[in-house]
Motif scaffolding. Sequence first.
Motif, PDB file in Angstrom:
ATOM      1  N   LEU A  68    -132.240 -42.952  44.499  1.00  0.00           N
ATOM      2  CA  LEU A  68    -131.877 -43.529  45.711  1.00  0.00           C
ATOM      3  C   LEU A  68    -130.858 -42.597  46.246  1.00  0.00           C
ATOM      4  O   LEU A  68    -130.691 -42.500  47.436  1.00  0.00           O
ATOM      5  CB  LEU A  68    -131.433 -44.851  45.509  1.00  0.00           C
ATOM      6  N   GLU A  69    -129.864 -41.970  45.647  1.00  0.00           N
ATOM      7  CA  GLU A  69    -128.759 -41.164  46.213  1.00  0.00           C
ATOM      8  C   GLU A  69    -129.427 -40.032  46.913  1.00  0.00           C
ATOM      9  O   GLU A  69    -129.207 -39.433  47.967  1.00  0.00           O
ATOM     10  CB  GLU A  69    -127.936 -40.762  45.099  1.00  0.00           C
ATOM     11  N   ASP A  72    -131.164 -41.197  50.185  1.00  0.00           N
ATOM     12  CA  ASP A  72    -130.282 -41.417  50.939  1.00  0.00           C
ATOM     13  C   ASP A  72    -129.732 -39.981  51.776  1.00  0.00           C
ATOM     14  O   ASP A  72    -129.454 -39.915  52.797  1.00  0.00           O
ATOM     15  CB  ASP A  72    -128.953 -42.005  50.561  1.00  0.00           C
ATOM     16  N   ARG A  73    -129.392 -39.120  50.884  1.00  0.00           N
ATOM     17  CA  ARG A  73    -129.080 -37.601  51.202  1.00  0.00           C
ATOM     18  C   ARG A  73    -130.079 -37.063  52.167  1.00  0.00           C
ATOM     19  O   ARG A  73    -129.774 -36.597  53.267  1.00  0.00           O
ATOM     20  CB  ARG A  73    -128.611 -36.833  50.104  1.00  0.00           C
ATOM     21  N   ALA A  76    -130.006 -38.642  55.593  1.00  0.00           N
ATOM     22  CA  ALA A  76    -128.680 -38.148  56.185  1.00  0.00           C
ATOM     23  C   ALA A  76    -128.761 -36.660  56.609  1.00  0.00           C
ATOM     24  O   ALA A  76    -128.572 -36.265  58.016  1.00  0.00           O
ATOM     25  CB  ALA A  76    -127.621 -38.337  55.403  1.00  0.00           C
ATOM     26  N   TYR A  85    -138.599 -42.955  54.586  1.00  0.00           N
ATOM     27  CA  TYR A  85    -137.055 -43.275  53.915  1.00  0.00           C
ATOM     28  C   TYR A  85    -137.460 -44.565  53.345  1.00  0.00           C
ATOM     29  O   TYR A  85    -137.283 -45.032  52.018  1.00  0.00           O
ATOM     30  CB  TYR A  85    -136.001 -43.290  54.681  1.00  0.00           C
ATOM     31  N   ARG A  89    -137.913 -45.781  49.576  1.00  0.00           N
ATOM     32  CA  ARG A  89    -137.048 -46.544  49.010  1.00  0.00           C
ATOM     33  C   ARG A  89    -137.783 -47.870  48.399  1.00  0.00           C
ATOM     34  O   ARG A  89    -137.319 -48.386  47.359  1.00  0.00           O
ATOM     35  CB  ARG A  89    -135.925 -47.039  49.716  1.00  0.00           C
TER      36      ARG A  89
END
Length: 100
Positions: A68-69, A72-73, A76, A85, A89
């Motif tokens: 998940l990190e 997210d990156r 971003a 995304y 997810r």
Amino acid sequence: MDMMGWYGGGMAGGTWVFMGLFWVVLIAVIIWLVVRLLPSGNHGSSASHPTPPAPSAPLPMPRADSPLEILDRRLALGEIDLETYQAHRAAIIASRGGVQ
């Protein structure tokens, strides 16, 4: 007939000394230049290349990012769009049994 005069007197003793010193200095300069210009393991003093101290305790291993990190990156940084995304997810959360 005197054979010593055959060379026209030759060089004086002091001239031989200066000629010898000239060649010794010339050879020393050439050797110094070769040593300085060629790469070698350690041609400087230890003060110019200090060795780092050994660590007293082992360094911690870097923590691996969770999926998940990473997701997210990537969002971003603009590598993926919002729809991708959200789909990824949802797939990650579903693969974990609905637990984040």
